[in-house]
Design a protein around this motif. Structure first.
Motif, PDB file in Angstrom:
ATOM      1  N   THR A   1      36.930  52.138  29.640  1.00  0.00           N
ATOM      2  CA  THR A   1      36.710  50.907  29.303  1.00  0.00           C
ATOM      3  C   THR A   1      37.539  50.153  29.486  1.00  0.00           C
ATOM      4  N   THR A   2      39.039  50.381  29.115  1.00  0.00           N
ATOM      5  CA  THR A   2      40.051  49.501  29.069  1.00  0.00           C
ATOM      6  C   THR A   2      40.654  49.297  30.615  1.00  0.00           C
ATOM      7  N   ARG A   3      40.362  50.119  31.486  1.00  0.00           N
ATOM      8  CA  ARG A   3      40.567  49.748  32.771  1.00  0.00           C
ATOM      9  C   ARG A   3      39.818  49.135  33.461  1.00  0.00           C
ATOM     10  N   LEU A   4      38.359  49.086  32.946  1.00  0.00           N
ATOM     11  CA  LEU A   4      37.434  48.090  33.529  1.00  0.00           C
ATOM     12  C   LEU A   4      37.280  46.999  33.012  1.00  0.00           C
ATOM     13  N   GLN A   5      38.113  46.559  31.910  1.00  0.00           N
ATOM     14  CA  GLN A   5      37.956  45.294  31.249  1.00  0.00           C
ATOM     15  C   GLN A   5      39.435  44.545  31.970  1.00  0.00           C
ATOM     16  N   GLN A   6      40.257  45.187  32.628  1.00  0.00           N
ATOM     17  CA  GLN A   6      41.275  44.543  33.308  1.00  0.00           C
ATOM     18  C   GLN A   6      40.570  43.717  34.801  1.00  0.00           C
ATOM     19  N   PRO A   7      41.003  42.447  34.831  1.00  0.00           N
ATOM     20  CA  PRO A   7      40.649  41.773  35.985  1.00  0.00           C
ATOM     21  C   PRO A   7      41.038  42.572  37.194  1.00  0.00           C
ATOM     22  N   SER A   8      40.426  42.824  38.259  1.00  0.00           N
ATOM     23  CA  SER A   8      40.761  43.388  39.595  1.00  0.00           C
ATOM     24  C   SER A   8      40.784  42.440  40.796  1.00  0.00           C
ATOM     25  N   VAL A   9      41.830  42.623  41.460  1.00  0.00           N
ATOM     26  CA  VAL A   9      41.881  41.682  43.022  1.00  0.00           C
ATOM     27  C   VAL A   9      42.455  42.673  43.810  1.00  0.00           C
ATOM     28  N   ASP A  10      42.210  42.340  45.031  1.00  0.00           N
ATOM     29  CA  ASP A  10      42.874  42.939  46.283  1.00  0.00           C
ATOM     30  C   ASP A  10      44.338  42.747  46.248  1.00  0.00           C
ATOM     31  N   VAL A  11      44.774  41.569  46.280  1.00  0.00           N
ATOM     32  CA  VAL A  11      46.126  41.188  46.433  1.00  0.00           C
ATOM     33  C   VAL A  11      46.910  40.302  45.545  1.00  0.00           C
TER      34      VAL A  11
END
Length: 387
Positions: A24-34
């Motif tokens: 859950t902690t990981r998924l809550q982090q915004p993710s972007v390619d670069v």
């Protein structure tokens, strides 16, 4: 229920809870390619042309801007918000570190597949290290064509960086001079070209020469030479040599642009002191160096990277610098170096009667279409990271 069975079930529940919590902690982090990390004008100019090719390829990105770049990307829609920092100190001293708390806050806020950083400050290296530690692929981009051994501004970055995965450099000769740095960092070198040169293609395309001449009060056939400003310790002396040379060439109109990092007060003061009628400082609101260069028959500068950009557009280039100065253009016979008013006037007179090689990139030892090349490499890495 048997005590041992109950103990086993309890351990499984706890284990599932821990796994779920971590996920859950990981998924809550915004993710972007670069995530691009910019500090100086040079790398900011290189990152801008990449945007259209990234968007075309569907690569998501954000820009983490500090130092001078914080001003350049101030209103950019993809600029990351970061905790308050002392921007004045960061801008004035590239050795200024970010606090551990600031780095932690930034790296917790976003999780990029790739961190793509310029090499102009300690803070950039700190952030690249932190992102790499959390799993990002780390690329350091060198925006200069000259040997890194001649660039003291790189020292804060190189002293702080820990084993980036790749160095991206603009030309084959540059890659050769980077061999020792890459070996020490166990990193791969890729020759990508310099996207900032492509930005001049777009500026030239959109600059109406007739309109700009009219705005500057120039006649259609007035011969123009541009001086592109700088800022290092020997700059003022070089600018004074240039001003002395202009007195020997009264029939040429000399335009001067100041470095974006500064206000132009130095150039204005010296021009006024000389009382030259054929030299004028261009307000940045009217034209920047790239658009003004379209009017010019030749470009003079101190040690600016504008020299490579101007040569890319087929403009003869003159470096006004002390005898100990050299760069890859001078060494390759692609540009002149002068340091007396007489030499400078003679070089300008010669330059306006010739044209440089107009084959984009070839004479600079760089591949064509740098933005597309870098974007392709980023696409490859992202595919690898996702599988």
């Amino acid at each position: 229920m048997h005590r041992q069975t109950w103990f086993t079930i309890t351990k499984l529940i706890v284990l599932v809870f821990l796994i779920t919590s971590c996920t859950t902690t990981r998924l809550q982090q915004p993710s972007v390619d670069v995530v691009f990390i910019a500090y100086d004008q040079g790398e900011s100019n290189a990152f801008k042309p990449l945007e259209s090719t990234l968007i075309a390829k569907g690569i998501s990105y954000n820009i983490l801007a500090i130092g001078r770049a914080a001003e350049i990307f101030a209103s950019h829609p993809r600029k990351l918000s970061i905790p308050p920092v002392d921007e004045v100190t960061l801008k004035e001293n590239r050795k200024t570190p970010l606090s551990p708390e600031t780095i932690k806050a930034i790296t917790r806020s976003i999780s990029p597949f790739i961190v793509y950083t310029g090499m102009a400050s300690t803070a950039q290296a700190q952030l690249a290290n932190a992102f790499k530690k959390q799993g990002s692929y780390s690329i350091a981009f060198y925006d200069n064509f000259d040997s890194p051994l001649r660039q003291p501004y790189l020292t804060p970055f190189l002293e702080e960086i820990h084993h980036p995965d790749e160095f991206h450099v603009p030309s084959v000769p540059t890659s050769q001079s980077f061999a020792g740095i890459a070996l020490a960092n166990q990193a791969r070198i890729i020759v990508t070209g310099q996207p900032a040169l492509e930005s001049w293609d777009e500026i030239y395309k959109n600059t109406n020469e007739t309109k700009l001449r009219r705005e500057l009060g120039l006649n259609p056939n007035d011969p123009v030479v541009l001086f592109a400003g700088g800022y290092d310790d020997g700059y003022e002396q070089s600018f004074r040599v240039f001003m002395e040379a202009t007195k020997q060439l009264p029939d040429i109109t000399f335009l001067v642009t100041h470095h974006p990092k500064y206000s132009g007060q130095l150039e204005s003061r010296i021009i006024n002191a000389f009382g030259s009628k054929n030299v004028r400082l261009i307000p940045k609101e009217v034209a920047n160096t790239a658009s003004a260069s379209k009017l010019a028959l030749a470009i003079a500068t101190h040690k600016s990277t504008v020299g490579a950009q101007a040569l890319y557009k087929g403009k003869p280039v003159i470096y006004i610098a002390a005898q100990g100065y050299s760069n890859f253009l001078i060494e390759g016979g692609l540009a002149d170096r002068t340091f007396t008013p007489r030499e400078t006037a003679a070089a300008i007179k010669s330059a306006i009667n010739k044209r440089a090689n107009t084959s984009p990139g070839h004479h600079l030892g760089m591949p064509a279409h740098p933005s597309a090349m870098i974007t392709h490499r980023l696409s490859e890495i992202i595919r690898e990271q996702r599988h």
